[in-house]
Scaffold this motif. Sequence first.
Motif, PDB file in Angstrom:
ATOM      1  N   PRO A 157       0.751  -1.212  -0.329  1.00 25.71           N
ATOM      2  CA  PRO A 157       0.275   0.339   0.260  1.00 25.71           C
ATOM      3  C   PRO A 157       0.476   1.036  -0.034  1.00 25.71           C
ATOM      4  N   GLN A 158      -0.122   2.592  -0.466  1.00 23.71           N
ATOM      5  CA  GLN A 158       1.289   3.291  -0.807  1.00 23.71           C
ATOM      6  C   GLN A 158       1.180   4.367   0.771  1.00 23.71           C
ATOM      7  N   VAL A 159       2.023   4.652   1.613  1.00 23.07           N
ATOM      8  CA  VAL A 159       1.418   4.674   2.927  1.00 23.07           C
ATOM      9  C   VAL A 159       1.202   6.841   2.989  1.00 23.07           C
ATOM     10  N   THR A 160       0.052   7.710   2.603  1.00 20.79           N
ATOM     11  CA  THR A 160       0.351   9.032   2.739  1.00 20.79           C
ATOM     12  C   THR A 160       0.454   9.322   3.446  1.00 20.79           C
ATOM     13  N   THR A 161       0.452  10.959   3.583  1.00 21.10           N
ATOM     14  CA  THR A 161       1.705  11.530   4.008  1.00 21.10           C
ATOM     15  C   THR A 161       0.760  12.317   5.450  1.00 21.10           C
ATOM     16  N   SER A 162      -0.085  11.449   5.332  1.00 21.66           N
ATOM     17  CA  SER A 162      -1.278  12.305   6.693  1.00 21.66           C
ATOM     18  C   SER A 162      -1.200  11.310   7.702  1.00 21.66           C
ATOM     19  N   LEU A 163      -1.264   9.919   7.001  1.00 20.39           N
ATOM     20  CA  LEU A 163      -0.828   8.625   8.183  1.00 20.39           C
ATOM     21  C   LEU A 163       0.342   8.571   8.718  1.00 20.39           C
ATOM     22  N   SER A 164       0.848   9.309   7.797  1.00 23.71           N
ATOM     23  CA  SER A 164       2.497   9.256   8.715  1.00 23.71           C
ATOM     24  C   SER A 164       2.613  10.718  10.126  1.00 23.71           C
ATOM     25  N   ALA A 165       1.674  11.999   9.885  1.00 22.90           N
ATOM     26  CA  ALA A 165       1.365  12.396  10.272  1.00 22.90           C
ATOM     27  C   ALA A 165       0.367  11.740  11.736  1.00 22.90           C
ATOM     28  N   ALA A 166      -0.373  11.442  11.282  1.00 24.43           N
ATOM     29  CA  ALA A 166      -1.431  11.041  12.393  1.00 24.43           C
ATOM     30  C   ALA A 166      -0.606   9.899  13.256  1.00 24.43           C
ATOM     31  N   THR A 167       0.565   9.473  12.867  1.00 27.69           N
ATOM     32  CA  THR A 167       0.721   8.144  13.853  1.00 27.69           C
ATOM     33  C   THR A 167       2.222   8.951  14.017  1.00 27.69           C
ATOM     34  N   GLY A 169       4.483  10.600  17.635  1.00 22.12           N
ATOM     35  CA  GLY A 169       4.837  10.757  18.659  1.00 22.12           C
ATOM     36  C   GLY A 169       3.835   8.958  19.079  1.00 22.12           C
ATOM     37  N   LEU A 170       4.030   8.206  18.120  1.00 20.13           N
ATOM     38  CA  LEU A 170       3.172   7.114  18.894  1.00 20.13           C
ATOM     39  C   LEU A 170       4.588   6.073  19.202  1.00 20.13           C
ATOM     40  N   THR A 171       4.320   5.053  20.176  1.00 22.67           N
ATOM     41  CA  THR A 171       5.201   3.532  20.247  1.00 22.67           C
ATOM     42  C   THR A 171       5.317   3.674  19.056  1.00 22.67           C
ATOM     43  N   THR A 172       6.247   2.622  19.226  1.00 20.72           N
ATOM     44  CA  THR A 172       6.452   1.082  18.379  1.00 20.72           C
ATOM     45  C   THR A 172       5.534   0.355  18.233  1.00 20.72           C
ATOM     46  N   ASP A 173       5.103   0.044  19.205  1.00 19.91           N
ATOM     47  CA  ASP A 173       4.235  -1.163  19.638  1.00 19.91           C
ATOM     48  C   ASP A 173       3.352  -0.664  19.098  1.00 19.91           C
ATOM     49  N   GLN A 174       2.403   1.148  19.320  1.00 26.15           N
ATOM     50  CA  GLN A 174       1.411   1.877  18.820  1.00 26.15           C
ATOM     51  C   GLN A 174       1.100   1.878  17.723  1.00 26.15           C
ATOM     52  N   GLU A 175       2.480   2.280  16.593  1.00 31.01           N
ATOM     53  CA  GLU A 175       2.852   1.757  15.063  1.00 31.01           C
ATOM     54  C   GLU A 175       2.050   0.884  14.356  1.00 31.01           C
ATOM     55  N   ALA A 176       3.090  -0.589  15.400  1.00 28.15           N
ATOM     56  CA  ALA A 176       2.653  -1.921  14.504  1.00 28.15           C
ATOM     57  C   ALA A 176       1.020  -2.197  15.345  1.00 28.15           C
ATOM     58  N   GLU A 177       0.557  -1.551  15.359  1.00 27.11           N
ATOM     59  CA  GLU A 177      -1.013  -1.214  16.171  1.00 27.11           C
ATOM     60  C   GLU A 177      -2.169  -0.873  15.369  1.00 27.11           C
ATOM     61  N   VAL A 178      -1.778   0.277  14.637  1.00 25.20           N
ATOM     62  CA  VAL A 178      -2.276   1.406  13.167  1.00 25.20           C
ATOM     63  C   VAL A 178      -1.877   0.333  12.170  1.00 25.20           C
ATOM     64  N   ARG A 179      -0.429  -0.200  11.947  1.00 25.70           N
ATOM     65  CA  ARG A 179      -0.340  -0.266  10.285  1.00 25.70           C
ATOM     66  C   ARG A 179      -1.338  -1.937  10.474  1.00 25.70           C
TER      67      ARG A 179
END
Length: 192
Positions: A157-167, A169-179
């Motif tokens: 999938p293409q990662v959008t800037t808005s998703l990157s911005a939304a994530t 400040g999250l921890t690595t575990d939180q980013e993995a959960e969002v993905r």
Amino acid sequence: MLLPMPGPKNVLVDIWLLSSVATALVAEELADSPLSVDEFALYGLVSDLGPVTATQLSQWTGMSPTTLSAMLRRCQARGELARTPNAADRRSTLVELTEQGRAVYDAALPALVIAQQRLAEHLDLPDDDARATLQRVDAAARAALKLPARPYRVSAPQVTTSLSAATSGLTTDQEAEVRTFATWLRYRDEAR
């Protein structure tokens, strides 16, 4: 503890080990479901790609026709799968989920999300990269067996800037959960 090996194992043993532990991981989460891991995976294919023939299912899964037929009979006896005549080929039938089968499958889907999250917590590469690599290994095994291509392809999938911005400040575990959740959303919506 890693044990010394007298020689290198081949990739097929690695695949078998991975298949075994992946099945165990999903089975833990499906413990309260009436579906086995194989039935759950089969229902997923039928749900997303059905109605399909038993021949297609056999080719996609690599299961022998007799093993698949026994599984289909069990699931049909429980009222979760239905077979209807195939207008395109009178020698075959089409397999699809019944309302009851869809309800059982939908009820089990959260277990897969949890299993995926548990895996993502320990995966040292993005889920999409792992899936792309596994897809290449799958293609090689299918070619060796002279089976048709898998019924679907996973594209990165293409990662959008808005998703990157939304994530941010999250921890690595939180980013993995969002993905993991984003992957599940794409999967859910592609199936519809």
